[in-house]
Design an enzyme around this catalytic site. Sequence first.
Site, PDB file in Angstrom:
ATOM      1  N   HIS A 100       0.814  -1.222   0.000  1.00  0.00           N
ATOM      2  CA  HIS A 100       0.000   0.000   0.000  1.00  0.00           C
ATOM      3  C   HIS A 100       0.849   1.274   0.000  1.00  0.00           C
ATOM      4  CE1 HIS A 100      -3.679  -2.297   0.725  1.00  0.00           C
ATOM      5  NE2 HIS A 100      -3.031  -2.941   1.683  1.00  0.00           N
ATOM      6  N   SER A 152      -3.811  -7.659  -0.585  1.00  0.00           N
ATOM      7  CA  SER A 152      -4.711  -6.850   0.232  1.00  0.00           C
ATOM      8  C   SER A 152      -5.439  -5.868  -0.686  1.00  0.00           C
ATOM      9  CB  SER A 152      -3.928  -6.096   1.319  1.00  0.00           C
ATOM     10  OG  SER A 152      -4.781  -5.255   2.064  1.00  0.00           O
ATOM     11  N   HIS A 208      -6.997  -0.109  -5.248  1.00  0.00           N
ATOM     12  CA  HIS A 208      -5.812  -0.806  -5.749  1.00  0.00           C
ATOM     13  C   HIS A 208      -5.662  -2.130  -5.000  1.00  0.00           C
ATOM     14  CE1 HIS A 208      -4.169   1.456  -2.254  1.00  0.00           C
ATOM     15  NE2 HIS A 208      -3.477   0.341  -2.065  1.00  0.00           N
TER      16      HIS A 208
END
Length: 524
Positions: free
Chosen positions: A43, A109, A128
């Site tokens: 992330h 994730s 995303h």
Amino acid sequence: MGPVYVSGYLALYDRDGGELALTREIVAAALPPAGPLPINIDHRPRCDIGAVLAVVDDDRGPFFLGVVNCPQLGAVLARAVGPDFFGDMRLSDEERLLYLLSNYLPSASLSSRRLAPGEAPDETLFAHVALCVIGRRVGTIVVYDASPEAAVAPFRQLSARARSELLARAAESPDRERVWHMSEEALTRALLSTAVNNMLLRDRWELVAARRREAGVRGHTYLQATMWAGLLPKSGASPAPGPSAAMAAPPSAAPGDYIFVPAAQYNQLVVNQRPAPSLESQLGAIVSAAMDRRHRRSPSPEPRPPARKRRYDDYAQDNAYYPGEAPPPASDLAAVVSSLQREISHLRAQQLRYPTPYYAPAAPPQLLPPGAVVGHPHPHHAAGALYPPMYAPQPGLHAPPPSPVAHAVPALPGLPGLQGLAAPVAHVPAQVVPQQPVVVQAQPVAVPAAAAAAPAPAPAAAAAAAAPVQAAAPAAPASAPQPPVQASVSAPADVSAGTIDASSAAVACQRGADIFVSQMMSQR
């Protein structure tokens, strides 16, 4: 180096709660996404290394297929890996990258936009997909491979409809041939940040294995999920269908390579390899547990003003108020117990100084001849009285060593035929004197009439006469050879005061040690 394909579940229906929950209605409203979904590392912004080619709504949850094509990523990982990581495996650069990505970033994730109260989800919900160590959602494990078909094949519970639809959409995606470039410094920071943020993760590989079972992954090639450094050889990896199956051909087992043992015997062998903790360690653990329970049961003391003379009356506080006034720690008790154990070991070692006396094995017993007389004379019996028949001693049998406390005494009054008898002195304890009758080969001894008519002997003389004695056989004629007198060992426990039985010494030392320990522990 060509592209690497990655696939996996983004979530499983009815397995997560709270803000992580994704229902079938939400996923149906968010698919297909409004734009391409980038793939980054953990992330981190501006760290895109690929893109999602397609997302389908499977019966178990949303499933994606993406591509990772960043030349700098392979270069950074190749320089960071040690020379012995791959062992003797001869791998290409693409295979090395597959192994490193599968074991360094084994999860995915999904990042989604937070909905406002009352807002309905739409195509802009998904933001995303990040590659990470452990995802927060259940079953979010990924599989890397060199082709889309091989990347999707290990997911055995994926429906055929979703599989075909996913591969068809991925083949039409414009991002399939795209290349993402990043600076090696940014990639190094991102990979290092992932390692630092997950270094305190407990049971990492157990979680990875659990997520793999939740996702229904079987037949994967590159995901090792092992706690040991380095990679397993390809013979230990499960083969996957597709182009990767040719690389994982296990060698055939030669005769004698395996030994088959029962499971119970194998488990027993494994259990026996673990050394048992010492007695001092066990006692220390018991004392520590007792102190911990006492601390938990005792309520917290109320705050009191400091006093000039304050002794340690609160066992829950281990800090010292003044030098020398701290309560004795539990380690002191463990030290005392260790000292007691050394004393017990010293007492038990005493039995080694007194070995058990050895007696030669006896021959099979035989009955006495009809004319033999068995027994010993007694002053209260008539002349010629005999005891019940017993077994006679055999040649080659050795008697116990003579007692050092036995001394010769003069002939007893009234019994002239018992000259030279051996009797114990008065100061010898009764339990040391042999109590079993001694069997000898002797002739009947006639008691004179004067001795028979004499009054009863005194108590002391009677006690001495009643004690077991050894009568000497009458002298044989000079022409006939005299056989050696053999003593009977019908009672092997007949030992003198100078010989201590090892088992008795062990019992005595054990009892003394137990009394010593109980007294010391009561004082503590």
